[in-house]
Scaffold this motif. Structure first.
Motif, PDB file in Angstrom:
ATOM      1  N   ASP A 184     -13.503  -1.325  -0.085  1.00 30.20           N
ATOM      2  CA  ASP A 184     -14.019  -2.747   0.022  1.00 30.20           C
ATOM      3  C   ASP A 184     -15.506  -2.533   0.047  1.00 30.20           C
ATOM      4  O   ASP A 184     -16.142  -2.788   1.212  1.00 30.20           O
ATOM      5  CB  ASP A 184     -13.402  -3.300   1.074  1.00 30.20           C
ATOM      6  CG  ASP A 184     -13.742  -4.846   1.227  1.00 30.20           C
ATOM      7  OD1 ASP A 184     -14.334  -5.459   0.028  1.00 30.20           O
ATOM      8  OD2 ASP A 184     -13.616  -5.674   2.099  1.00 30.20           O
ATOM      9  N   LEU A 234     -14.797   4.110  -5.312  1.00 32.32           N
ATOM     10  CA  LEU A 234     -13.473   4.543  -4.890  1.00 32.32           C
ATOM     11  C   LEU A 234     -13.668   5.896  -4.068  1.00 32.32           C
ATOM     12  O   LEU A 234     -14.632   6.578  -4.463  1.00 32.32           O
ATOM     13  CB  LEU A 234     -12.825   5.234  -6.336  1.00 32.32           C
ATOM     14  CG  LEU A 234     -12.332   4.133  -7.181  1.00 32.32           C
ATOM     15  CD1 LEU A 234     -11.937   4.773  -8.666  1.00 32.32           C
ATOM     16  CD2 LEU A 234     -11.445   3.126  -6.841  1.00 32.32           C
ATOM     17  N   ALA A 266      -9.059   2.793  -3.273  1.00 25.52           N
ATOM     18  CA  ALA A 266      -9.999   1.658  -3.326  1.00 25.52           C
ATOM     19  C   ALA A 266     -10.851   1.354  -2.020  1.00 25.52           C
ATOM     20  O   ALA A 266      -9.977   0.933  -0.811  1.00 25.52           O
ATOM     21  CB  ALA A 266      -9.473   0.210  -3.987  1.00 25.52           C
ATOM     22  N   PHE A 299     -13.129   3.314   4.988  1.00 24.08           N
ATOM     23  CA  PHE A 299     -12.051   3.380   4.070  1.00 24.08           C
ATOM     24  C   PHE A 299     -10.530   3.582   5.125  1.00 24.08           C
ATOM     25  O   PHE A 299     -10.749   4.598   5.854  1.00 24.08           O
ATOM     26  CB  PHE A 299     -12.139   4.524   3.451  1.00 24.08           C
ATOM     27  CG  PHE A 299     -10.884   5.103   2.507  1.00 24.08           C
ATOM     28  CD1 PHE A 299     -10.342   4.044   1.556  1.00 24.08           C
ATOM     29  CD2 PHE A 299     -10.588   6.216   2.270  1.00 24.08           C
ATOM     30  CE1 PHE A 299      -9.321   4.414   0.816  1.00 24.08           C
ATOM     31  CE2 PHE A 299      -9.495   6.732   1.401  1.00 24.08           C
ATOM     32  CZ  PHE A 299      -8.785   5.694   0.735  1.00 24.08           C
ATOM     33  N   SER A 318      -5.027   4.362  -3.653  1.00 22.86           N
ATOM     34  CA  SER A 318      -4.594   3.287  -4.465  1.00 22.86           C
ATOM     35  C   SER A 318      -3.915   3.919  -5.762  1.00 22.86           C
ATOM     36  O   SER A 318      -3.328   2.891  -6.478  1.00 22.86           O
ATOM     37  CB  SER A 318      -5.855   2.452  -4.837  1.00 22.86           C
ATOM     38  OG  SER A 318      -6.883   3.068  -5.320  1.00 22.86           O
ATOM     39  N   THR A 319      -4.486   4.786  -6.261  1.00 21.77           N
ATOM     40  CA  THR A 319      -3.576   5.887  -7.427  1.00 21.77           C
ATOM     41  C   THR A 319      -3.755   7.079  -7.242  1.00 21.77           C
ATOM     42  O   THR A 319      -4.803   7.805  -6.725  1.00 21.77           O
ATOM     43  CB  THR A 319      -4.744   5.533  -8.873  1.00 21.77           C
ATOM     44  OG1 THR A 319      -4.964   4.127  -8.845  1.00 21.77           O
ATOM     45  CG2 THR A 319      -3.962   6.109  -9.934  1.00 21.77           C
ATOM     46  N   THR A 361      -7.518   8.726  -5.855  1.00 17.18           N
ATOM     47  CA  THR A 361      -8.535   7.796  -5.561  1.00 17.18           C
ATOM     48  C   THR A 361      -8.055   6.542  -4.553  1.00 17.18           C
ATOM     49  O   THR A 361      -6.881   6.171  -4.562  1.00 17.18           O
ATOM     50  CB  THR A 361      -8.993   7.232  -6.779  1.00 17.18           C
ATOM     51  OG1 THR A 361      -8.107   6.465  -7.454  1.00 17.18           O
ATOM     52  CG2 THR A 361      -9.549   8.412  -7.500  1.00 17.18           C
ATOM     53  N   ARG A 397       0.725  -1.485  -0.047  1.00 19.13           N
ATOM     54  CA  ARG A 397      -0.043  -0.177  -0.128  1.00 19.13           C
ATOM     55  C   ARG A 397       0.745   1.226   0.041  1.00 19.13           C
ATOM     56  O   ARG A 397       2.016   1.027   0.445  1.00 19.13           O
ATOM     57  CB  ARG A 397      -0.847   0.192   1.168  1.00 19.13           C
ATOM     58  CG  ARG A 397      -1.866  -1.167   1.287  1.00 19.13           C
ATOM     59  CD  ARG A 397      -2.868  -0.838   2.497  1.00 19.13           C
ATOM     60  NE  ARG A 397      -2.125  -1.027   3.854  1.00 19.13           N
ATOM     61  CZ  ARG A 397      -2.815  -0.826   4.967  1.00 19.13           C
ATOM     62  NH1 ARG A 397      -4.129  -0.442   4.859  1.00 19.13           N
ATOM     63  NH2 ARG A 397      -2.175  -0.742   6.006  1.00 19.13           N
ATOM     64  N   HIS A 411     -19.326  -2.565  -2.709  1.00 18.40           N
ATOM     65  CA  HIS A 411     -19.834  -2.495  -3.973  1.00 18.40           C
ATOM     66  C   HIS A 411     -21.051  -1.574  -4.196  1.00 18.40           C
ATOM     67  O   HIS A 411     -21.650  -1.325  -2.937  1.00 18.40           O
ATOM     68  CB  HIS A 411     -20.329  -4.102  -4.365  1.00 18.40           C
ATOM     69  CG  HIS A 411     -19.347  -4.964  -4.353  1.00 18.40           C
ATOM     70  ND1 HIS A 411     -18.314  -4.980  -5.310  1.00 18.40           N
ATOM     71  CD2 HIS A 411     -18.790  -5.802  -3.529  1.00 18.40           C
ATOM     72  CE1 HIS A 411     -17.459  -6.024  -5.003  1.00 18.40           C
ATOM     73  NE2 HIS A 411     -17.562  -6.438  -4.093  1.00 18.40           N
ATOM     74  N   GLU A 454     -10.408   4.191 -15.977  1.00 17.05           N
ATOM     75  CA  GLU A 454     -10.732   3.283 -15.084  1.00 17.05           C
ATOM     76  C   GLU A 454     -11.891   4.243 -14.016  1.00 17.05           C
ATOM     77  O   GLU A 454     -12.537   3.412 -13.088  1.00 17.05           O
ATOM     78  CB  GLU A 454      -9.498   2.992 -14.095  1.00 17.05           C
ATOM     79  CG  GLU A 454      -8.857   4.188 -13.467  1.00 17.05           C
ATOM     80  CD  GLU A 454      -7.873   4.861 -14.186  1.00 17.05           C
ATOM     81  OE1 GLU A 454      -7.181   5.602 -14.009  1.00 17.05           O
ATOM     82  OE2 GLU A 454      -7.817   4.718 -15.546  1.00 17.05           O
ATOM     83  N   GLN A 481     -16.620  -0.583  -9.217  1.00 14.08           N
ATOM     84  CA  GLN A 481     -15.834  -0.512  -7.908  1.00 14.08           C
ATOM     85  C   GLN A 481     -16.317   0.765  -7.306  1.00 14.08           C
ATOM     86  O   GLN A 481     -16.671   1.712  -8.127  1.00 14.08           O
ATOM     87  CB  GLN A 481     -14.464  -0.645  -8.239  1.00 14.08           C
ATOM     88  CG  GLN A 481     -13.947   0.442  -9.168  1.00 14.08           C
ATOM     89  CD  GLN A 481     -12.122   0.431  -9.431  1.00 14.08           C
ATOM     90  OE1 GLN A 481     -11.725  -0.073  -8.453  1.00 14.08           O
ATOM     91  NE2 GLN A 481     -11.870   0.971 -10.515  1.00 14.08           N
ATOM     92  N   ALA A 501     -16.683   3.456 -11.959  1.00 14.99           N
ATOM     93  CA  ALA A 501     -16.624   3.521 -10.477  1.00 14.99           C
ATOM     94  C   ALA A 501     -17.593   4.405  -9.860  1.00 14.99           C
ATOM     95  O   ALA A 501     -18.104   5.289 -10.745  1.00 14.99           O
ATOM     96  CB  ALA A 501     -15.263   4.381 -10.249  1.00 14.99           C
TER      97      ALA A 501
END
Length: 401
Positions: free
Chosen positions: A113, A133, A111, A221, A226-227, A109, A88, A115, A203, A131, A207
């Protein structure tokens, strides 16, 4: 015989203001010739300025189009450890990257966990490959995204159960109207906006984007990005890329992935090089043509007035005063034509750029070079005939009439 103690009279000295008035006399007494001569000079300078301006405007348009391809956009993402495990990025990665001087924008952004579902009657496994974000408020400007409907996250909505859907996510959820509620991580979130497709960050199209504070409050979170999207100055992309890994994760720079500069950046550099060469070449040719015109105009102008030179010499004007008079007139005429040429060249460039829907760019050095060239050439072209004519005896110069 000369008397002892009696000195020959000294010629009167011309003050700078007298020189300007004397040089301007020739311009005022021949307005048609002055207009035609200045027009020739102006056309030469306008040609140079227009060539440079149109080339510069074309280059600016190419740069604008290449900017849309994200030539200055870099991505930072966590890599894998030596054991092959996913690592990470530190929570402090974004503020640390923001300290790099050439960096203009940083957004991230993370990620989550969770949906997203259209409603609570959708089976848990039917995620639609969407996903969730956690997003910074600065994300949309950094990736060049646009909101199709509604609005982007702001200081208020990023703290509450609000979500912005990417273009693909909105289509799969069949949600296009702001205010609609969707289920995110088991909680109801209100849709505040729907994005257009984002070519620089595809991507994001699939999202559901939630504000960072809301993701931490409602979706557990952890705050690790993640990006990270980094916008830099065009000239510093390679330099920034070389230090991004060590800046984002100083303890483990080898576990950070940094995207390579876009292929469009190489295309930009090649295009700039080609257009710069073309600009200099065409500008030089136009300046040469304009210089020949200036020289020809000034030589003829000075030679036509040899009888006037003879008359002034007969009345007591010195050779230096003759030279000064005609060089000043040459400079004034060149300045008049140069100013008109720069204005005309700028006008031509603006008209052409407007017709092609280009940005209007006239480099300041083009106007300065046009004026400097006309003054230099005018001085040289006016000096040689003036010196030659001033050396003639008054009787010989008057005989030329």
């Amino acid at each position: 015989m000369k008397r002892r103690g009696v000195r020959a009279p000294r010629p009167a000295r011309l003050r700078p203001l007298d020189v300007l008035r004397l040089g301007g006399t020739g311009l005022r007494t021949r307005p048609l010739r002055v207009f035609l001569s200045a027009l020739g000079i102006a056309i030469g300078v306008a040609a140079m300025v227009a060539v440079v301006g149109i080339s510069g405007s074309g280059q600016a348009e190419v740069d604008r189009r290449l900017d849309a391809l994200g030539t200055d956009l870099l991505r930072v993402a966590p890599g894998r450890s030596l054991a092959g495990e996913r690592v990470r990025l530190p929570v402090e990665a974004v503020p640390m990257i923001r300290r790099i001087p050439p960096v203009r924008q940083v957004a991230a952004t993370g990620a989550v966990d969770a949906h997203v579902y259209r409603n609570d009657r959708i089976a848990v496994g039917h995620t639609g490959s969407l996903q969730v974000l956690a997003a910074d408020r600065a994300l949309l400007p950094a990736v060049g995204g646009q909101v199709r409907r509604g609005r982007w996250l702001d200081a208020a909505t990023e703290r509450y159960p609000a979500v912005v859907l990417g273009a693909t996510a909105a289509r799969r959820l069949d949600v296009y109207t702001p205010g609609t509620r969707v289920l995110v991580g088991g909680r109801w979130f209100a849709v505040t906006g729907v994005l257009d497709p984002v070519p620089l960050a595809p991507e994001l199209d699939g999202a559901a984007l939630v504000g960072g504070p809301a993701a931490r409050t409602y979706l557990r979170f952890d705050g690790h990005p993640s990006t990270v999207y980094v916008r830099t100055e065009d000239r510093a992309v390679a330099a920034v890329r070389s230090v991004l890994a060590a800046t984002a994760n100083p303890g483990r720079p080898g576990e950070v992935q940094v995207s390579r500069p876009s292929d469009a950046l190489a295309a930009r550099e090649a295009t700039e090089s080609a257009l710069t060469g073309l600009l200099l070449g065409l500008g030089g040719v136009a300046l040469l043509v304009g210089g020949v015109g200036v020289g020809n105009t000034m030589v003829i102008s000075v030679l036509e007035r040899r009888p006037e030179i003879g008359l002034r010499r007969a009345l007591g004007a010195t050779r230096g005063q003759i030279r000064t008079q005609f060089v000043t007139e040459s400079l004034l005429l060149s300045l008049l034509g140069g100013l008109g040429g720069t204005f005309l060249g700028t006008l031509i460039t603006a008209g052409y750029a407007l017709a092609r829907d280009w940005p209007t760019v006239v480099p300041p050095w083009a106007n300065a070079a046009g004026l400097a060239a006309t003054l230099l050439i005018g001085a040289v072209a006016g000096l040689y005939p003036a010196v030659r004519a001033s050396r003639l005896a008054p009787t010989v110069a008057l005989a030329g009439s």
